[in-house]
Write an enzyme that holds these catalytic residues in place. Structure first.
Site, PDB file in Angstrom:
ATOM      1  N   TYR A   1      15.076  47.007  39.096  1.00 42.44           N
ATOM      2  CA  TYR A   1      14.107  46.631  38.056  1.00 42.44           C
ATOM      3  C   TYR A   1      12.731  47.268  38.271  1.00 42.44           C
ATOM      4  CZ  TYR A   1      17.821  43.179  38.017  1.00 42.44           C
ATOM      5  OH  TYR A   1      19.039  42.582  38.043  1.00 42.44           O
TER       6      TYR A   1
ATOM      7  N   TYR B   1      22.334  33.578  34.877  1.00 43.47           N
ATOM      8  CA  TYR B   1      22.319  34.991  35.269  1.00 43.47           C
ATOM      9  C   TYR B   1      23.703  35.357  35.795  1.00 43.47           C
ATOM     10  CZ  TYR B   1      21.508  39.425  37.456  1.00 43.47           C
ATOM     11  OH  TYR B   1      21.622  40.747  37.792  1.00 43.47           O
TER      12      TYR B   1
ATOM     13  N   ASP C   1      30.842  30.817  37.837  1.00 44.72           N
ATOM     14  CA  ASP C   1      30.277  31.946  38.576  1.00 44.72           C
ATOM     15  C   ASP C   1      29.653  31.381  39.851  1.00 44.72           C
ATOM     16  OD1 ASP C   1      28.759  33.943  39.643  1.00 44.72           O
ATOM     17  OD2 ASP C   1      27.889  34.612  37.747  1.00 44.72           O
TER      18      ASP C   1
ATOM     19  N   LYS D   1      28.335  38.220  46.641  1.00 46.10           N
ATOM     20  CA  LYS D   1      27.164  38.061  47.496  1.00 46.10           C
ATOM     21  C   LYS D   1      27.516  37.757  48.960  1.00 46.10           C
ATOM     22  CE  LYS D   1      23.418  37.964  44.413  1.00 46.10           C
ATOM     23  NZ  LYS D   1      23.395  37.533  43.019  1.00 46.10           N
TER      24      LYS D   1
HETATM   25  C1  PLP Z   1      23.811  38.283  41.816  1.00 45.98           C
HETATM   26  C2  PLP Z   1      24.656  37.573  40.828  1.00 45.98           C
HETATM   27  C3  PLP Z   1      25.565  38.283  40.010  1.00 45.98           C
HETATM   28  C4  PLP Z   1      25.677  39.780  40.025  1.00 45.98           C
HETATM   29  O1  PLP Z   1      26.116  40.269  41.249  1.00 45.98           O
HETATM   30  P1  PLP Z   1      25.877  41.813  41.640  1.00 45.98           P
HETATM   31  O2  PLP Z   1      26.573  41.964  42.938  1.00 45.98           O
HETATM   32  O3  PLP Z   1      24.388  42.000  41.720  1.00 45.98           O
HETATM   33  O4  PLP Z   1      26.466  42.646  40.553  1.00 45.98           O
HETATM   34  C5  PLP Z   1      26.341  37.539  39.147  1.00 45.98           C
HETATM   35  N1  PLP Z   1      26.254  36.192  39.085  1.00 45.98           N
HETATM   36  C6  PLP Z   1      25.402  35.492  39.854  1.00 45.98           C
HETATM   37  C7  PLP Z   1      25.367  34.005  39.760  1.00 45.98           C
HETATM   38  C8  PLP Z   1      24.569  36.159  40.745  1.00 45.98           C
HETATM   39  O5  PLP Z   1      23.704  35.458  41.500  1.00 45.98           O
END
Ligand code: PLP
Length: 421
Positions: free
Chosen positions: A14, A142, A243, A272
């Site tokens: 960003y 997100y 997610d 992550k």
């Molecule tokens: C960081 C994140 C993503 C995206 O993961 P990347 O490895 O950066 O593509 C998707 N969902 C959540 C909840 C996240 O924190």
């Protein structure tokens, strides 16, 4: 280190190449410390964006990479298979709900979200549910930066409005605003229920981050949402995707955030901290209703699918976590953050202070000039990266009490200094 080259040619997350921001040069890292090239040591309050739960340069994780490196670092997953993927798969099945029993290994969190959305839509396609062509989600979410993921991110805080004409239009309802410990009232789910009742024939799945909305607003909310959303999804024949890319592997005080509500999704994304932050890897897990329902070929297959190095270090990271008293550790971090961040409530800039598991958030009334703030924190030996009006911490689990106090006192001191808006 050639910082001029970096500024002139390398995009950072960003950022602009015409108006570049400062990037601190890291020479190495160990434990909770980032070692800069000028010899300065910073305590990492971010776990490199939720990932490095065991800290840096961990001997056990290093060894897992080296051992695998000496066998094979990468091999295609099309038509071939390997122990690291199989062993990691077994471990993931063992630590998640028994209903989740199929796994797709992908390359990053964003791709995991794409895969989850494709799984849900291919499932509906194979069931002949051809009217279903939309997802439903909460605002302030997100899910990543690729097109499918962007389309379910908060339209305002998701940083994606410049691409809005290219994005599929999905259904957004107001972000959860019943706090984690707050008394539940059915009114909190009224809008969600109304939208679901109205649109369920079109909705493939509901997708959101359970318990903690991360980058879209650092919002913690009541487990009752998960229970009620699960019941409504069942009632209206809509799939449920969680997610857990940020929340997975202990960060909220449970191994997975869905455990706070005893509710299991049909599809779940992990990423992550899956590899302890060593390498990029994500996993999408689903139940057999989805995998059997897709039946035919599932149409996705990244080049680096189930990379052996990443799988090997992920397995080592999970074992390391489970062999530690991680729950006690996260509880200790939670108690300490709760006590030490509380004082900031008295600061007139501060709107709210909240803590859940190993996540601490100071929400300000207005954003500050975070570049100035960050410089002042670096002077005090601490690495943080606030965004919008949110100053937040998610330290590595291995952090010691004095190190955490170093972070929180630097934060409080800096917030009391003169920082431009
Ligand atoms: C960081 C994140 C993503 C995206 O993961 P990347 O490895 O950066 O593509 C998707 N969902 C959540 C909840 C996240 O924190």
């Amino acid at each position: 280190m050639d910082k001029e080259f970096d500024q002139a040619h390398l995009w950072h997350p960003y950022t602009s190449l015409t108006n570049p921001t400062k990037n601190y040069p890291v020479e190495s890292a160990d434990g909770v410390y980032l070692n800069l090239t000028d010899g300065k040591r910073l305590i990492d309050g971010m776990s490199s964006w939720w990932c490095c739960i065991h800290g840096y340069n961990h001997p056990v994780l290093n060894q897992a990479v080296v051992d695998q490196l000496n066998k094979v670092s990468h091999v295609m997953f099309g038509g071939l298979t390997h122990e690291p993927a199989i062993n990691l798969g077994k471990e993931l099945l063992a630590i998640t709900d028994e209903s989740l029993n199929a796994i797709f290994f992908a390359d990053s969190g964003s791709v995991a979200v794409e895969v989850a959305m494709k799984m849900a839509s291919q499932y509906c396609f194979e069931q002949g549910l051809h009217e279903k062509n939309q997802f439903m989600t909460f605002s302030k979410g997100y899910h990543g930066d690729t097109f499918g993921a962007m389309s379910v991110c908060d339209p305002d805080t998701g940083m994606h409005h410049k691409f809005s004409k290219l994005l599929n239009q999905h259904i957004f309802v107001d972000a959860p605003h019943c706090g984690f410990d707050q008394a539940w009232d059915e009114k909190y789910l009224l809008e969600f229920e109304q939208q679901l009742v109205k649109n369920h024939k079109k909705i493939i799945a509901v997708i959101f981050e359970p318990i903690v909305q991360g980058t879209g607003g650092m919002n913690f909310y009541s487990p009752h949402y998960l229970k009620r959303v699960r019941a409504l999804c069942d009632q209206y024949n809509v799939l449920l995707i969680f997610d857990e890319i940020a929340t997975g592997f202990g960060r909220t005080g449970k191994l997975f955030a869905y455990e706070h509500a005893d509710v299991v999704p049909d599809i779940m994304c992990l990423g992550k901290s899956l590899t302890g932050g060593y390498m990029t890897l994500s996993a999408v897990m689903c139940n057999s209703m989805i995998s059997d329902g897709i039946g035919t070929n599932f149409m996705h297959g990244p080049t680096f699918m189930a990379n052996p190095l990443a799988c090997a270090v992920a397995l080592a990271s999970i074992k390391l976590l489970l062999s530690s008293d991680w729950q006690k550790t996260v509880n200790r971090i939670e108690s300490q953050l709760t006590v030490e961040l509380e004082i900031n409530r008295q600061n007139p800039l501060v709107k709210d202070v909240r803590v859940l598991g190993a996540i601490g958030v100071i929400e300000l009334l207005e954003p500050l000039d975070w570049t100035v703030f960050q410089d002042k924190m670096v002077e005090k030996g601490v690495w943080v990266r606030p965004f919008m009006n949110l100053l937040y911490l998610m330290p590595p689990f291995i952090i010691e009490a004095e190190q955490l106090t170093h972070i929180t006192s630097a934060l409080t001191a800096t917030l009391n200094e003169e920082i431009p808006c």
